[in-house]
Structure formats: C-alpha cells, structure tokens
Design an enzyme around this catalytic site. Structure first.
Site, PDB file in Angstrom:
ATOM      1  N   MET A   1     -60.886 -19.196  28.743  1.00  0.00           N
ATOM      2  CA  MET A   1     -60.970 -18.013  29.586  1.00  0.00           C
ATOM      3  C   MET A   1     -59.868 -18.058  30.641  1.00  0.00           C
ATOM      4  O   MET A   1     -59.362 -19.120  30.997  1.00  0.00           O
ATOM      5  CB  MET A   1     -62.337 -17.952  30.267  1.00  0.00           C
ATOM      6  CG  MET A   1     -63.491 -17.717  29.300  1.00  0.00           C
ATOM      7  SD  MET A   1     -63.755 -15.980  28.944  1.00  0.00           S
ATOM      8  CE  MET A   1     -65.211 -16.107  27.896  1.00  0.00           C
ATOM      9  N   CYS A   2     -59.553 -16.909  31.168  1.00  0.00           N
ATOM     10  CA  CYS A   2     -58.537 -16.787  32.198  1.00  0.00           C
ATOM     11  C   CYS A   2     -59.152 -17.030  33.574  1.00  0.00           C
ATOM     12  O   CYS A   2     -60.348 -17.240  33.705  1.00  0.00           O
ATOM     13  CB  CYS A   2     -57.917 -15.395  32.154  1.00  0.00           C
ATOM     14  SG  CYS A   2     -57.369 -14.903  30.497  1.00  0.00           S
ATOM     15  N   GLU A   3     -58.332 -17.013  34.614  1.00  0.00           N
ATOM     16  CA  GLU A   3     -58.828 -17.101  35.980  1.00  0.00           C
ATOM     17  C   GLU A   3     -58.211 -16.001  36.825  1.00  0.00           C
ATOM     18  O   GLU A   3     -57.052 -15.610  36.633  1.00  0.00           O
ATOM     19  CB  GLU A   3     -58.549 -18.470  36.593  1.00  0.00           C
ATOM     20  CG  GLU A   3     -59.391 -19.570  35.957  1.00  0.00           C
ATOM     21  CD  GLU A   3     -59.707 -20.713  36.909  1.00  0.00           C
ATOM     22  OE1 GLU A   3     -59.619 -20.515  38.147  1.00  0.00           O
ATOM     23  OE2 GLU A   3     -60.047 -21.799  36.412  1.00  0.00           O
ATOM     24  N   ILE A  78     -54.154 -15.894  35.900  1.00  0.00           N
ATOM     25  CA  ILE A  78     -53.542 -16.867  34.997  1.00  0.00           C
ATOM     26  C   ILE A  78     -54.278 -16.782  33.671  1.00  0.00           C
ATOM     27  O   ILE A  78     -55.488 -16.659  33.634  1.00  0.00           O
ATOM     28  CB  ILE A  78     -53.545 -18.293  35.567  1.00  0.00           C
ATOM     29  CG1 ILE A  78     -54.950 -18.735  35.989  1.00  0.00           C
ATOM     30  CG2 ILE A  78     -52.578 -18.410  36.723  1.00  0.00           C
ATOM     31  CD1 ILE A  78     -55.003 -20.199  36.428  1.00  0.00           C
TER      32      ILE A  78
END
Length: 264
Positions: A1-3, A78
């Site tokens: 997963m992204c942040e 990100i």
C-alpha cells in the site's frame, strides 16, 4: 500500500520536517519505492514535484526536503504500485481544475471491479491507476450535483464523503482531497492526524534521527494539522481515524467530520 501526507495550516508553513520522515519510507524504512509526489498551494497556483524513482533516493525529493516552501495546504504521496505501471503519469498526487480552482487528490488503497462503475465526464484519467479514475469520477459526480461552486462547502464535502463510502465498498480507500483552502481526509483502514498549537514542544521522527523544537519555529497563534497514513513522530499523540470516517480541515482547524477517534 502507499502512504499519504497532508498539511493544513493557518499561516504559510513548510513541511520539511514531516516530509523528511515520509521520504525515508520510500525505499529505505518502508517498501513504497514506486514513485512519490508533493503539491504545495501558493495563492491560486500549485507547485508540483513528482518522480517515479524511490523518494529515499530521489534528488528531487532531497531538493524538496531542503527547500522550505511555505504553504497553507500540502498533499504528498509515496507509492507502492498495485494498479498501473511505475511511470510519471501514474504518480500521485493528481490535480484537476473544478469551479475555477485547482483540486488535488491522493489515494492509498486498491479497488476491484471499479471500471464499469466509475463513469467520468470531462475529467479523464491520463494514466491507468484506479486512483486517478476514482478522482475523475468524484469530480464528475460533483459537477453533476453542483454545476456552480456551492455556497455551503461543508455540505459539499459531506457529499464527497458519501461518494467515498461508495468507493470504499469497492476496496481500500484512504484519501486526501484539497482545493488549497479546505483539506478533506477519508479513512478506510489507516489514517492518522495531529494538530499542533501553542504551547508547542519538541517532536522526534520515527524514520530518521531528526528532532525539532516547534517552540523555536512558530508563533503562539500558529495552528498546523498534519495527516499521515502512519504517525511520523514517536513522542506526540496522534489521532487514529476509524473506517468510514472523514474530517474536514480549514486553516489548520477541524471544522467538520463524522468520527470519534482513538489516540495513540
């Protein structure tokens, strides 16, 4: 997963400290190595930096880290790619015009079975991510309901929250959305926030050996809210959002929402 990383402030504020922590998660302390981006609002304009390279290795990210751009609204992301290849056009945040203002969106999560359900109008995705398509769909639904800029922005953002509920039914959907004045958060599973105000104190990053004393960097009237997928500091009390919760921030203050948060 992204942040995700977002900021809402009542005075132009740089985000160098928080961004320094986030960029380490892009390939050094975290697996989010498939690109990064950040958008700063300056008046009616936006200043955008993106790079499909890992943020921990990006010279552009290093520039942003060291260059104290001041803004009242910031959205950063990100990426750990799941939908769409590693390419500049698939790098968040995404920005489009609506009602004569730039809107910026970033998403963390993954949707399934979404293509037939998300119809768009004049806003078309350039890349091939589920995130950009979801953003274009939200804008299309807003234009259908509000042909002109609505007078009650809080009510409009509550409508956006109902659209996010529909997207959450398709998978994980954590997001940030801003027009430079308001900043909205929506949580599917992981999103945290903290509001800093006087009396300010020290903050210490989790991902880098950096500590700052905000008392030396602020005035007593400053109010700054930072939103992140996971807390960025280990000596402050962050609020964890619950599934289906949204919050609306304006000039650093939370002005609307539906949640009762836990504190960690």
């Amino acid at each position: 997963m992204c942040e995700l990383l977002g900021m809402s402030a009542n005075v132009p504020t740089d985000i160098c400290f928080s961004f320094t922590g986030l960029m380490q998660r892009g390939g050094r302390t975290g697996p989010h190595k498939d690109g990064w981006g950040i958008v700063f609002y300056e008046g009616k304009g936006v200043r955008t930096f993106k790079d499909p390279q890992p943020s921990s290795q990006s010279r552009i990210a290093q520039l942003v880290q060291e260059y104290p751009i001041k803004s009242c609204a910031v959205v950063s992301h990100i990426r750990q790619a799941n939908r769409g290849g590693i390419a500049l056009e698939n790098t968040h945040p995404f920005t489009r015009e609506l009602w004569g203002r730039y809107w910026t969106f970033a998403h963390n999560g993954q949707l399934t079975g979404y293509k037939s359900k998300l119809k768009t109008g004049r806003h078309k995705p350039v890349g091939d991510t589920d995130s950009e398509l979801a953003f274009c769909w939200i804008l299309h639904e807003l234009e259908r309901k509000y042909p002109r800029k609505p007078g009650n922005m809080a009510a409009m953002f509550r409508h956006v929250a109902s659209l996010c509920d529909r997207l959450r039914a398709l998978g994980v959907f954590n997001m940030l959305l801003t027009d430079g004045e308001y900043l909205m958060t929506y949580c599917s599973n992981n999103l945290h926030w903290i509001t800093r105000r006087a009396p300010f104190g020290p903050a210490r990053l989790i991902d880098e050996e950096v500590e700052i004393d905000f008392q030396q960097e602020t005035t007593p009237n400053d109010v700054v809210t930072v939103i992140a997928t996971q807390p960025l500091t280990n000596n402050e009390q962050w609020r964890k959002m619950q599934p289906g919760e949204f919050n609306l921030f304006h000039l650093g203050e939370r002005i609307a929402g539906n949640g009762a948060w836990s504190t960690i």
